[in-house]
Scaffold this motif. Structure first.
Motif, PDB file in Angstrom:
ATOM      1  N   SER A  21     -41.792 -53.486  34.003  1.00  0.00           N
ATOM      2  CA  SER A  21     -40.643 -53.150  34.846  1.00  0.00           C
ATOM      3  C   SER A  21     -41.197 -52.420  36.069  1.00  0.00           C
ATOM      4  CB  SER A  21     -39.646 -52.272  34.092  1.00  0.00           C
ATOM      5  OG  SER A  21     -40.249 -51.073  33.642  1.00  0.00           O
ATOM      6  N   VAL A  22     -41.023 -53.034  37.243  1.00  0.00           N
ATOM      7  CA  VAL A  22     -41.651 -52.554  38.466  1.00  0.00           C
ATOM      8  C   VAL A  22     -40.596 -52.292  39.528  1.00  0.00           C
ATOM      9  CG1 VAL A  22     -43.326 -53.071  40.290  1.00  0.00           C
ATOM     10  CG2 VAL A  22     -43.715 -53.899  37.957  1.00  0.00           C
ATOM     11  N   VAL A  23     -40.668 -51.108  40.131  1.00  0.00           N
ATOM     12  CA  VAL A  23     -39.831 -50.782  41.279  1.00  0.00           C
ATOM     13  C   VAL A  23     -40.712 -50.810  42.519  1.00  0.00           C
ATOM     14  CG1 VAL A  23     -38.498 -48.971  42.431  1.00  0.00           C
ATOM     15  CG2 VAL A  23     -38.178 -49.405  39.990  1.00  0.00           C
ATOM     16  N   GLY A  24     -40.333 -51.596  43.504  1.00  0.00           N
ATOM     17  CA  GLY A  24     -41.048 -51.666  44.775  1.00  0.00           C
ATOM     18  C   GLY A  24     -40.222 -51.031  45.864  1.00  0.00           C
ATOM     19  N   ILE A  25     -40.820 -50.095  46.601  1.00  0.00           N
ATOM     20  CA  ILE A  25     -40.102 -49.341  47.635  1.00  0.00           C
ATOM     21  C   ILE A  25     -40.712 -49.643  48.993  1.00  0.00           C
ATOM     22  CG2 ILE A  25     -39.472 -47.035  48.434  1.00  0.00           C
ATOM     23  CD1 ILE A  25     -39.894 -46.089  45.506  1.00  0.00           C
ATOM     24  N   GLU A  26     -39.896 -50.003  49.946  1.00  0.00           N
ATOM     25  CA  GLU A  26     -40.374 -50.286  51.302  1.00  0.00           C
ATOM     26  C   GLU A  26     -39.328 -49.866  52.323  1.00  0.00           C
ATOM     27  OE1 GLU A  26     -42.147 -50.851  54.504  1.00  0.00           O
ATOM     28  OE2 GLU A  26     -43.330 -51.447  52.739  1.00  0.00           O
ATOM     29  N   ARG A  27     -39.764 -49.106  53.329  1.00  0.00           N
ATOM     30  CA  ARG A  27     -38.809 -48.651  54.338  1.00  0.00           C
ATOM     31  C   ARG A  27     -38.704 -49.599  55.521  1.00  0.00           C
ATOM     32  NH1 ARG A  27     -41.728 -43.430  57.204  1.00  0.00           N
ATOM     33  NH2 ARG A  27     -43.406 -44.562  58.241  1.00  0.00           N
ATOM     34  N   ASP A  28     -39.762 -50.393  55.747  1.00  0.00           N
ATOM     35  CA  ASP A  28     -39.751 -51.308  56.886  1.00  0.00           C
ATOM     36  C   ASP A  28     -39.572 -52.741  56.390  1.00  0.00           C
ATOM     37  OD1 ASP A  28     -40.095 -49.233  58.819  1.00  0.00           O
ATOM     38  OD2 ASP A  28     -42.217 -49.138  58.303  1.00  0.00           O
ATOM     39  N   LEU A  29     -40.564 -53.607  56.596  1.00  0.00           N
ATOM     40  CA  LEU A  29     -40.442 -54.999  56.183  1.00  0.00           C
ATOM     41  C   LEU A  29     -41.429 -55.311  55.067  1.00  0.00           C
ATOM     42  CD1 LEU A  29     -40.110 -56.813  59.652  1.00  0.00           C
ATOM     43  CD2 LEU A  29     -38.305 -56.026  58.118  1.00  0.00           C
ATOM     44  N   VAL A  30     -40.946 -55.976  54.023  1.00  0.00           N
ATOM     45  CA  VAL A  30     -41.805 -56.368  52.918  1.00  0.00           C
ATOM     46  C   VAL A  30     -42.825 -57.383  53.431  1.00  0.00           C
ATOM     47  CG1 VAL A  30     -41.904 -57.533  50.682  1.00  0.00           C
ATOM     48  CG2 VAL A  30     -40.046 -55.918  51.184  1.00  0.00           C
ATOM     49  N   GLY A  31     -44.082 -57.090  53.203  1.00  0.00           N
ATOM     50  CA  GLY A  31     -45.171 -57.901  53.744  1.00  0.00           C
ATOM     51  C   GLY A  31     -46.015 -57.117  54.724  1.00  0.00           C
ATOM     52  N   GLY A  32     -45.399 -56.111  55.364  1.00  0.00           N
ATOM     53  CA  GLY A  32     -46.150 -55.215  56.233  1.00  0.00           C
ATOM     54  C   GLY A  32     -46.533 -55.792  57.576  1.00  0.00           C
ATOM     55  N   GLU A  33     -47.591 -55.231  58.145  1.00  0.00           N
ATOM     56  CA  GLU A  33     -48.014 -55.576  59.500  1.00  0.00           C
ATOM     57  C   GLU A  33     -48.443 -57.034  59.631  1.00  0.00           C
ATOM     58  OE1 GLU A  33     -48.688 -53.664  62.599  1.00  0.00           O
ATOM     59  OE2 GLU A  33     -47.059 -52.548  61.651  1.00  0.00           O
ATOM     60  N   CYS A  34     -49.227 -57.528  58.683  1.00  0.00           N
ATOM     61  CA  CYS A  34     -49.886 -58.819  58.858  1.00  0.00           C
ATOM     62  C   CYS A  34     -48.934 -59.971  59.196  1.00  0.00           C
ATOM     63  CB  CYS A  34     -50.726 -59.144  57.621  1.00  0.00           C
ATOM     64  SG  CYS A  34     -51.585 -60.718  57.727  1.00  0.00           S
ATOM     65  N   PRO A  35     -47.893 -60.226  58.412  1.00  0.00           N
ATOM     66  CA  PRO A  35     -47.055 -61.381  58.713  1.00  0.00           C
ATOM     67  C   PRO A  35     -46.087 -61.178  59.866  1.00  0.00           C
ATOM     68  CG  PRO A  35     -46.261 -60.290  56.747  1.00  0.00           C
ATOM     69  CD  PRO A  35     -47.538 -59.605  57.128  1.00  0.00           C
TER      70      PRO A  35
END
Length: 521
Positions: free
Chosen positions: A31-45
């Motif tokens: 069971s995994v919680v993923g937290i992101e304030r900007d865009l999932v995938g980050g800078e690269c894509p």
């Protein structure tokens, strides 16, 4: 105080590395919680490798068309930025919308939370009004942000970082690039080829200062041929903006003016935002140190740029595979005891009892980071790299978990010509006290280089006592691709005697490697 929600793993920051870790662990049954304030995938894509390479591909097409003169007749070229901006917007970034990436993560079994997560004690993460308690561990993957120099006047101006440069839909007439590293040079060449008057200002005595001096010379010559003005040894002192133009005021009274100012002077992690002090860690460090299994502390792993091992997508993915293997091994040991075989599977059956959810079984799940809607932002980056890398990193070595090794770290500056490098530079090797031998060959010494009329070179750095390469640079029209063989040579410590007796295909750019090997002295 909010009642903690008990989960197996919390991943704070879903950039390339964090997204891969969270998705793979969720697929494995945790069971995994993923937290992101900007865009999932980050800078690269969204603002890095993928859209910038679209820009570079378009700019290189213009340059190649201009080379028709003298080779195959005549050609007239009229640059148009509109199709480039459209492709970045529609094909690469979904207009900077991560809905597909979020859906992909949720579809793999993860729980997504939008917000800024921070540690709130051992195994505990707070995001907004919610608090999560992780059974097995917390993974930090919050990346880095542009490092903006504290120049008087700069903060109050509408300067660009790589974000604005990637998102631009109408090009300026002129541009100042403050910084002559890889990002600055790539963007400078692109804009110059589309007709922008570009000036690069670099504090060091040469651009690409972290690479070989020969790389700096090739890059500078290529950009100047495209009309870029390069000023090195420039110490910027302040910045002014009159509403229409920027002026960089430098030491000695020099002034440089343009319509736009691009600031690409490096990146830094923002550890003070992560609550490290709540788990006894120093929040004032430049980067978060980790061991060779990416462990930053008890129950805490870190991945990607904030570890300080290099701001490269391939480093983040490499580290992600190690984190997945180590965390699954940790979770299995916590629930089922030691593994007699000594090898924990990364994707199948490793944590069957970890959370009561069946593990995603079989090799088929290893490549499941599919492209979703087909855009790079929605998963093309991860699906091509980690699907095969996660399994490889999960076997071998102590306890079945591979250990991080950056000896053969590859890196490519995607200028034209490309400049690829791996391992140590000549200077770094000498500073480490190695008995250094250097081999050098101009690309034109190969028949393919001569036919192509391409600038470039091969430089090899060898440890004479061991008889192996410890570093290499490949500059040329396909410098990043030619680098692959050199990466293998450094990574596997292939004896130079063997490399000298290899058969190098003719006529290829990589045949210059053979010439450089025989030049070792």
């Amino acid at each position: 105080m909010a009642e903690p929600e008990l989960v197996d793993v919390v991943v704070v920051g879903l950039g390339v590395g964090g997204d891969e870790v969270a998705g793979k662990l969720a697929e494995a049954g945790l069971s995994v919680v993923g937290i992101e304030r900007d865009l999932v995938g980050g800078e690269c894509p969204y603002w890095g490798c993928v859209p910038s390479k679209m820009m570079i591909r378009a700019a290189n097409a213009l340059a190649e068309a201009r080379r028709v003169d003298g080779l195959a007749g005549t050609a007239q070229v009229r640059p148009d930025w509109a199709p480039v901006a459209k492709r970045i917007r529609e094909e690469a970034t979904d207009t900077w919308d991560d809905r597909v990436a979020v859906d992909r993560f949720v579809g793999r079994g993860g729980t997504f939370v939008r917000g800024s997560g921070r540690l709130d004690g051992p195994g505990r993460v707070r995001v907004g009004d919610r608090v999560f308690q992780a059974r097995y561990g917390v993974v930090l993957g919050t990346g880095t942000r542009p490092s903006i120099p504290p120049l008087p006047g700069l903060a109050d101006t509408p300067y660009w970082t790589n974000h604005q440069a990637i998102e631009v839909e109408e090009l300026p007439a002129s541009l100042l690039s403050l910084g002559g590293g890889a990002i600055g040079l790539e963007l400078a060449q692109v804009f110059a080829r589309f007709g922008v008057q570009v000036t690069v200002l670099e504090r060091s005595e040469r651009v690409l200062a972290v690479e070989e001096p020969e790389s700096s010379e090739v890059a500078a010559a290529a950009l100047r041929a495209d009309g870029v003005t390069i000023e090195t040894g420039v110490g910027a002192e302040r910045v002014s903006h009159d509403g229409q133009h920027f002026t960089v005021h430098a030491a000695g009274g020099a002034e440089f003016t343009a319509e736009r100012l691009l600031v690409v002077t490096g990146r830094r992690a923002h550890l003070a935002e992560l609550g490290l002090d709540t788990v006894g860690m120093d929040p004032d460090q430049r980067y978060l140190p980790v061991d060779d299994r990416m462990r930053a502390g008890d129950g805490i792993w870190a991945v990607g740029d904030l570890t300080g091992e290099g701001a490269f997508t391939h480093i983040a993915m490499y580290q992600a595979a190690i984190v997945v293997a180590d965390l699954l091994d940790h979770a299995r040991r916590a629930t089922a005891g030691p593994d007699p075989s000594g090898t924990a599977s990364v994707v199948g059956g490793a944590v069957g009892a970890a959370s009561g959810v069946p593990a995603a079984g079989g090799p088929a799940s290893a490549g499941s980071g599919s492209a979703g809607s087909g855009t790079a932002a929605s998963g093309a980056v991860g699906s091509g790299v980690a699907g095969s890398g996660a399994v490889g990193a999960g076997v071998g070595g102590p306890q079945g978990v591979a250990r991080a090794d950056y000896l053969a770290l590859p890196r490519v500056t995607f200028t034209d010509p490309e400049i690829g490098a791996v391992g140590l530079t000549e200077r770094q090797a000498r500073e480490r006290g190695l008995n250094v031998q250097v081999g050098f060959a101009e690309l034109a010494s190969s028949t393919r280089g001569w036919i192509h009329r391409g600038d470039g070179f091969i430089k090899l750095v060898a440890d004479a006592d061991r008889g192996v390469l410890v570093g290499a640079t490949s500059a040329g029209p396909a410098g990043g691709e030619v680098l692959a063989g050199l990466v293998v040579a450094v990574h596997a410590a292939v004896p130079i005697s063997q490399l000298r007796h290899m058969i190098y295909a003719y006529p290829t750019f990589h045949r210059a490697i053979e010439t450089a090997l025989h030049d070792l002295r």
